[in-house]
Design a protein around this motif. Structure first.
Motif, PDB file in Angstrom:
ATOM      1  N   GLU A   1     -20.619 -43.775 -91.338  1.00 21.98           N
ATOM      2  CA  GLU A   1     -19.872 -42.558 -91.001  1.00 21.98           C
ATOM      3  C   GLU A   1     -20.755 -41.333 -91.244  1.00 21.98           C
ATOM      4  N   PHE A   2     -20.843 -40.475 -90.220  1.00 26.19           N
ATOM      5  CA  PHE A   2     -21.614 -39.240 -90.367  1.00 26.19           C
ATOM      6  C   PHE A   2     -20.834 -38.289 -91.269  1.00 26.19           C
ATOM      7  N   ILE A   3     -21.448 -37.893 -92.374  1.00 24.06           N
ATOM      8  CA  ILE A   3     -20.784 -37.009 -93.334  1.00 24.06           C
ATOM      9  C   ILE A   3     -21.089 -35.545 -93.021  1.00 24.06           C
ATOM     10  N   GLY A   4     -22.362 -35.240 -92.815  1.00 21.06           N
ATOM     11  CA  GLY A   4     -22.733 -33.871 -92.482  1.00 21.06           C
ATOM     12  C   GLY A   4     -24.073 -33.506 -93.082  1.00 21.06           C
ATOM     13  N   GLY A   5     -24.300 -32.198 -93.148  1.00 22.55           N
ATOM     14  CA  GLY A   5     -25.545 -31.678 -93.684  1.00 22.55           C
ATOM     15  C   GLY A   5     -25.363 -31.144 -95.091  1.00 22.55           C
ATOM     16  N   CYS A   6     -26.300 -30.318 -95.501  1.00 21.33           N
ATOM     17  CA  CYS A   6     -26.358 -29.820 -96.872  1.00 21.33           C
ATOM     18  C   CYS A   6     -25.071 -29.119 -97.317  1.00 21.33           C
ATOM     19  N   ASP A   7     -24.598 -28.147 -96.544  1.00 18.43           N
ATOM     20  CA  ASP A   7     -23.430 -27.366 -96.967  1.00 18.43           C
ATOM     21  C   ASP A   7     -22.198 -28.240 -97.130  1.00 18.43           C
ATOM     22  N   ILE A   8     -21.974 -29.127 -96.169  1.00 19.54           N
ATOM     23  CA  ILE A   8     -20.804 -30.011 -96.210  1.00 19.54           C
ATOM     24  C   ILE A   8     -20.902 -30.954 -97.407  1.00 19.54           C
ATOM     25  N   VAL A   9     -22.074 -31.569 -97.601  1.00 22.10           N
ATOM     26  CA  VAL A   9     -22.253 -32.512 -98.711  1.00 22.10           C
ATOM     27  C   VAL A   9     -22.070 -31.787-100.044  1.00 22.10           C
ATOM     28  N   ARG A  10     -22.634 -30.588-100.156  1.00 19.54           N
ATOM     29  CA  ARG A  10     -22.509 -29.827-101.413  1.00 19.54           C
ATOM     30  C   ARG A  10     -21.043 -29.476-101.685  1.00 19.54           C
ATOM     31  N   GLU A  11     -20.338 -28.991-100.676  1.00 15.74           N
ATOM     32  CA  GLU A  11     -18.916 -28.645-100.848  1.00 15.74           C
ATOM     33  C   GLU A  11     -18.096 -29.870-101.222  1.00 15.74           C
ATOM     34  N   MET A  12     -18.360 -30.995-100.560  1.00 21.68           N
ATOM     35  CA  MET A  12     -17.632 -32.226-100.860  1.00 21.68           C
ATOM     36  C   MET A  12     -17.904 -32.693-102.283  1.00 21.68           C
ATOM     37  N   TYR A  13     -19.164 -32.559-102.710  1.00 22.36           N
ATOM     38  CA  TYR A  13     -19.546 -32.971-104.071  1.00 22.36           C
ATOM     39  C   TYR A  13     -18.838 -32.097-105.111  1.00 22.36           C
ATOM     40  N   LEU A  14     -18.885 -30.783-104.903  1.00 19.20           N
ATOM     41  CA  LEU A  14     -18.293 -29.851-105.869  1.00 19.20           C
ATOM     42  C   LEU A  14     -16.776 -29.991-105.956  1.00 19.20           C
ATOM     43  N   SER A  15     -16.137 -30.344-104.838  1.00 16.36           N
ATOM     44  CA  SER A  15     -14.673 -30.478-104.829  1.00 16.36           C
ATOM     45  C   SER A  15     -14.216 -31.875-105.265  1.00 16.36           C
ATOM     46  N   GLY A  16     -15.155 -32.818-105.370  1.00 14.11           N
ATOM     47  CA  GLY A  16     -14.803 -34.186-105.735  1.00 14.11           C
ATOM     48  C   GLY A  16     -14.508 -35.075-104.536  1.00 14.11           C
ATOM     49  N   GLN A  17     -14.489 -34.498-103.334  1.00  7.54           N
ATOM     50  CA  GLN A  17     -14.202 -35.283-102.118  1.00  7.54           C
ATOM     51  C   GLN A  17     -15.256 -36.367-101.875  1.00  7.54           C
ATOM     52  N   LEU A  18     -16.510 -36.031-102.155  1.00 10.01           N
ATOM     53  CA  LEU A  18     -17.592 -36.993-101.910  1.00 10.01           C
ATOM     54  C   LEU A  18     -17.419 -38.211-102.828  1.00 10.01           C
ATOM     55  N   GLN A  19     -17.121 -37.958-104.098  1.00 11.53           N
ATOM     56  CA  GLN A  19     -16.916 -39.043-105.053  1.00 11.53           C
ATOM     57  C   GLN A  19     -15.722 -39.909-104.622  1.00 11.53           C
ATOM     58  N   ASN A  20     -14.649 -39.272-104.139  1.00 13.66           N
ATOM     59  CA  ASN A  20     -13.477 -40.017-103.653  1.00 13.66           C
ATOM     60  C   ASN A  20     -13.842 -40.881-102.453  1.00 13.66           C
ATOM     61  N   LEU A  21     -14.603 -40.303-101.519  1.00 15.01           N
ATOM     62  CA  LEU A  21     -15.025 -41.039-100.327  1.00 15.01           C
ATOM     63  C   LEU A  21     -15.848 -42.266-100.725  1.00 15.01           C
ATOM     64  N   LEU A  22     -16.764 -42.085-101.672  1.00 13.27           N
ATOM     65  CA  LEU A  22     -17.606 -43.196-102.119  1.00 13.27           C
ATOM     66  C   LEU A  22     -16.759 -44.302-102.737  1.00 13.27           C
ATOM     67  N   GLN A  23     -15.741 -43.897-103.478  1.00 11.42           N
ATOM     68  CA  GLN A  23     -14.832 -44.868-104.079  1.00 11.42           C
ATOM     69  C   GLN A  23     -14.056 -45.639-103.015  1.00 11.42           C
ATOM     70  N   GLU A  24     -13.541 -44.886-102.037  1.00  6.96           N
ATOM     71  CA  GLU A  24     -12.796 -45.508-100.925  1.00  6.96           C
ATOM     72  C   GLU A  24     -13.676 -46.524-100.188  1.00  6.96           C
ATOM     73  N   LYS A  25     -14.962 -46.194-100.047  1.00  6.73           N
ATOM     74  CA  LYS A  25     -15.876 -47.062 -99.308  1.00  6.73           C
ATOM     75  C   LYS A  25     -16.436 -48.167-100.202  1.00  6.73           C
ATOM     76  N   GLY A  26     -16.009 -48.180-101.469  1.00  5.27           N
ATOM     77  CA  GLY A  26     -16.444 -49.234-102.382  1.00  5.27           C
ATOM     78  C   GLY A  26     -17.854 -49.080-102.898  1.00  5.27           C
ATOM     79  N   LEU A  27     -18.349 -47.856-102.938  1.00  5.37           N
ATOM     80  CA  LEU A  27     -19.740 -47.628-103.358  1.00  5.37           C
ATOM     81  C   LEU A  27     -19.862 -47.024-104.752  1.00  5.37           C
ATOM     82  N   LYS A  28     -18.753 -46.674-105.383  1.00  2.00           N
ATOM     83  CA  LYS A  28     -18.853 -46.033-106.700  1.00  2.00           C
ATOM     84  C   LYS A  28     -17.813 -46.610-107.634  1.00  2.00           C
TER      85      LYS A  28
END
Length: 108
Positions: A81-108
């Motif tokens: 799944e295409f997540i995005g570039g720097c700004d999107i990844v940084r925003e997702m990381y800071l909001s916790g969305q990235l960590q949630n996505l990784l969990q959903e995908k079974g990677l964390k």
């Protein structure tokens, strides 16, 4: 290498690696600040990822933009799944969305 071969190579990397980062430079030596930020985030989350240096080939550099229909580098893919570039990844990381996505995908 023609564009079809480049796009096929990109698709193959994304299908065969859980996390793929297309960046300027390498994970050990990013060649731009934006690429460096995404590498830092992935490292902070202790995620193994495949890094692909788009500076190695002009075809690859154009190919990834065409493949994702996204004009800038870096580009992060998680489980195909295409997540995005720097700004999107940084925003997702800071909001916790990235960590949630990784969990959903079974990677964390």
């Amino acid at each position: 290498m023609n564009m079809d071969e480049v796009l096929s190579q990109i698709k193959n990397e994304i299908e065969n690696n859980d996390i793929v980062l297309f960046l300027k430079g390498t994970a050990n030596m990013p060649q731009c600040g934006f690429s460096g930020v995404v590498v830092q985030i992935l490292n902070r989350l202790e995620l193994p990822f495949k890094d692909i240096n788009i500076l190695e080939s002009e075809e690859l550099r154009q190919g990834i933009k065409e493949f994702s229909n996204w004009p800038t580098i870096p580009q992060l893919y998680i489980k195909q799944e295409f997540i995005g570039g720097c700004d999107i990844v940084r925003e997702m990381y800071l909001s916790g969305q990235l960590q949630n996505l990784l969990q959903e995908k079974g990677l964390k």
